[in-house]
Structures are given as C-alpha cells and as structure tokens.
Design a protein around this motif. Structure first.
Motif, PDB file in Angstrom:
ATOM      1  N   PRO A  59     -27.870 -32.267 -10.608  1.00  0.00           N
ATOM      2  CA  PRO A  59     -27.457 -31.613  -9.218  1.00  0.00           C
ATOM      3  C   PRO A  59     -29.043 -32.173  -8.752  1.00  0.00           C
ATOM      4  O   PRO A  59     -29.848 -30.817  -9.588  1.00  0.00           O
ATOM      5  N   LYS A  60     -29.062 -31.287  -7.408  1.00  0.00           N
ATOM      6  CA  LYS A  60     -30.136 -31.395  -6.612  1.00  0.00           C
ATOM      7  C   LYS A  60     -31.398 -29.401  -6.567  1.00  0.00           C
ATOM      8  O   LYS A  60     -31.783 -29.899  -6.294  1.00  0.00           O
ATOM      9  N   LYS A  79     -39.511 -23.049 -10.544  1.00  0.00           N
ATOM     10  CA  LYS A  79     -40.465 -21.449  -9.367  1.00  0.00           C
ATOM     11  C   LYS A  79     -41.046 -21.744  -8.258  1.00  0.00           C
ATOM     12  O   LYS A  79     -41.673 -21.749  -7.646  1.00  0.00           O
ATOM     13  N   PRO A  80     -39.846 -22.301  -7.673  1.00  0.00           N
ATOM     14  CA  PRO A  80     -39.832 -23.127  -6.074  1.00  0.00           C
ATOM     15  C   PRO A  80     -40.278 -21.902  -5.233  1.00  0.00           C
ATOM     16  O   PRO A  80     -40.970 -21.769  -3.682  1.00  0.00           O
ATOM     17  N   GLU A 108     -37.342 -25.779   1.292  1.00  0.00           N
ATOM     18  CA  GLU A 108     -38.079 -26.930   2.866  1.00  0.00           C
ATOM     19  C   GLU A 108     -39.263 -27.064   1.793  1.00  0.00           C
ATOM     20  O   GLU A 108     -39.031 -28.850   2.412  1.00  0.00           O
ATOM     21  N   TRP A 109     -39.868 -26.440   2.516  1.00  0.00           N
ATOM     22  CA  TRP A 109     -41.460 -27.305   1.660  1.00  0.00           C
ATOM     23  C   TRP A 109     -41.059 -27.934   0.329  1.00  0.00           C
ATOM     24  O   TRP A 109     -42.371 -28.776   0.077  1.00  0.00           O
ATOM     25  N   VAL A 110     -40.911 -27.253  -0.642  1.00  0.00           N
ATOM     26  CA  VAL A 110     -40.751 -27.593  -2.515  1.00  0.00           C
ATOM     27  C   VAL A 110     -40.084 -29.186  -2.020  1.00  0.00           C
ATOM     28  O   VAL A 110     -40.202 -30.378  -2.788  1.00  0.00           O
ATOM     29  N   SER A 167     -37.048 -34.902  -6.991  1.00  0.00           N
ATOM     30  CA  SER A 167     -35.484 -35.189  -6.965  1.00  0.00           C
ATOM     31  C   SER A 167     -34.773 -33.437  -6.906  1.00  0.00           C
ATOM     32  O   SER A 167     -34.052 -34.050  -6.676  1.00  0.00           O
ATOM     33  N   GLY A 168     -35.407 -32.533  -7.756  1.00  0.00           N
ATOM     34  CA  GLY A 168     -34.212 -31.337  -7.531  1.00  0.00           C
ATOM     35  C   GLY A 168     -35.433 -30.167  -7.621  1.00  0.00           C
ATOM     36  O   GLY A 168     -36.184 -30.115  -7.833  1.00  0.00           O
ATOM     37  N   ILE A 169     -34.583 -29.119  -6.969  1.00  0.00           N
ATOM     38  CA  ILE A 169     -35.168 -27.484  -7.731  1.00  0.00           C
ATOM     39  C   ILE A 169     -34.122 -26.983  -8.856  1.00  0.00           C
ATOM     40  O   ILE A 169     -33.459 -27.460  -8.493  1.00  0.00           O
TER      41      ILE A 169
END
Length: 255
Positions: A15-16, A203-204, A220-222, A229-231
């Motif tokens: 999953p993203k 660490k977004p 959004e920036w990340v 691909s995901g955070i």
C-alpha cells in the motif's frame, strides 16, 4: 486487504501508506526522556490498539524492525480484527543476528525484509562496494523473502542502486526540511529520482518537526517527489492516525 492503491515489489502489493513505529517503540528522535516514557507506556496491547484503528480506516501495512514488542502488537491486532497485516520488516541490532531475526518472522505476513538503514549508513566500503553485504541479502532471499534496503545517505543509496545487488526496494527519508537526509537533501532526492526500484519515503513529517497545521502540505510534497512509490507515517495515537490517514486519502483521491 486494503482500499489504498498499491505498488508492486516482486509481486507483493504494498500500500502507498504504511504505519511507522518509531513513535510507538521509543525512537522518537527528540529526547531520551520521551523515549523512556514511550517504552514504559506503549505496551504491545496499546500499540495494537493504534494498529486496529488504522485497520478500520483501511491501513493494513506496517514498516519496522524485527522487534519482539512490535511482533507481539501485530499478532494482537490480527487476532482482535481477524485481519492480516502486511509487515515490511527491517533487520536491527547486529548483522550476525540476521538468521535469528528472520526466524522470528515465521507466522507473520512479512514477504519483504530490508537491511536496516543504520547498517547501510555505516557499512564498510571498499572500492565503492559494500564489503560482504551480499551475504545478508542472500540470507533474506533464502528465507523466502524479498530483500530491500533502507538508507539515510543519498550517496550510499546511489552506490547500491548502481551496483549489482539483490535489492528490490529502497526505504529512505524524504521530507521538506531535509531531516535525516544525508549528506544533503539533494543527494537523496537525486538518488531516488534516478532509481528504477520502488521507494518508500520514511520520516515524511520529519519526526514531528513539520509546520503546525500543514500536515497535508508536507505529505503532498513527499508524494510529489520523483521516485516516491509510497510513504510511511508514524502515529502516536488513534487520533493522530485518523487525522493523517484522512490527509493521505484526500491526496490519493480515496473516498
């Protein structure tokens, strides 16, 4: 398993959005006192409650080390919900314990295991090669799992990416302030922008150092960075999970 869009890692649908665990296990990147409190307060059962709320909101994946309390929390959450979690695991401690750690994953759905970022950051280099790294990647592969690699250093990430290593996923910090992005923010952004491997941004929110009231802007920036691909976002409570998951759903257009 989840309504979130996914990306593919050797057939594994990731999953993203993944749950981060530093703020639940006592690696807050803030102070010794906070870490001590976290480790005292967050029992496996309390961690599992956060996971259970995430699962109710459609987030089933967690990224973290092969750590007894985390493994116990995953098992509790799975038992309470009747649902399976995806555990993108990482090694931890000493490399000589890798085989033992891989055995600890038995019974969990952990199809991907990554070399820990602290290992990669300090791994001995010789003529631009990571001395003996292949041995530990082979151990992961032979356990039936997909090898990945975490790293906090863009120059080293590039060396792995350009080398002939059995690595199918990168995990690295990506955030607006460059927190934990070494030696520079630009080096990591350049490395992930060039790789063909999928990248999970950790660490977004810079371990809580984001601008007040601007969580969505930071996330959004990340997501907008080339190669991401995901955070992986850490939640210290069910309420934080509700807030941040809502932001990610908005960004990804999930109703």
């Amino acid at each position: 398993m989840t309504g979130f869009p996914t990306f593919d890692v050797e057939g594994v649908k990731v999953p993203k959005l993944l749950i981060g665990i530093n703020s639940l296990l006592g690696w807050s990147h803030t102070s010794v006192g906070r870490d001590r409190w976290i480790r005292r307060y967050y029992t496996a059962r309390r961690i599992a409650r956060v996971f259970e709320r995430c699962m109710e909101l459609g987030v089933y994946g967690v990224l973290g080390p092969v750590w007894p309390r985390l493994i116990e929390a995953i098992r509790i959450a799975e038992k309470e919900t009747g649902e399976r979690m995806l555990f993108v695991s990482t090694t931890i401690g000493e490399p000589r314990e890798t085989e033992k750690q891989l055995r600890m994953l038995d019974g969990l759905y952990s199809p991907i295991c990554c070399i820990h970022g602290a290992w990669t950051d300090s791994w001995p280099l010789e003529n631009g090669r990571f001395v003996g790294l292949e041995k530990y990647l082979r151990l992961i592969r032979r356990s039936g799992r997909v090898p990945g690699l975490a790293c906090h250093n863009g120059d080293r990430l590039r060396l792995v990416d350009e080398g002939d290593y059995d690595v199918s996923l990168f995990v690295t910090p990506v955030n607006k302030m460059g927190f934990y992005m070494y030696p520079t923010m630009e080096s990591i952004l350049e490395a992930i922008g060039k790789t063909r491997r999928p990248v999970i941004a950790i660490k977004p929110l810079a371990s809580g150092r984001f601008d007040e009231g601007k969580i969505r802007e930071w996330l959004e920036w990340v997501f907008s960075q080339k190669g991401v691909s995901g955070i992986c976002v850490g939640f210290m409570s069910e309420e934080e999970a509700e807030e941040d998951i809502a932001h990610v759903k908005h960004i990804l257009g999930i109703k």
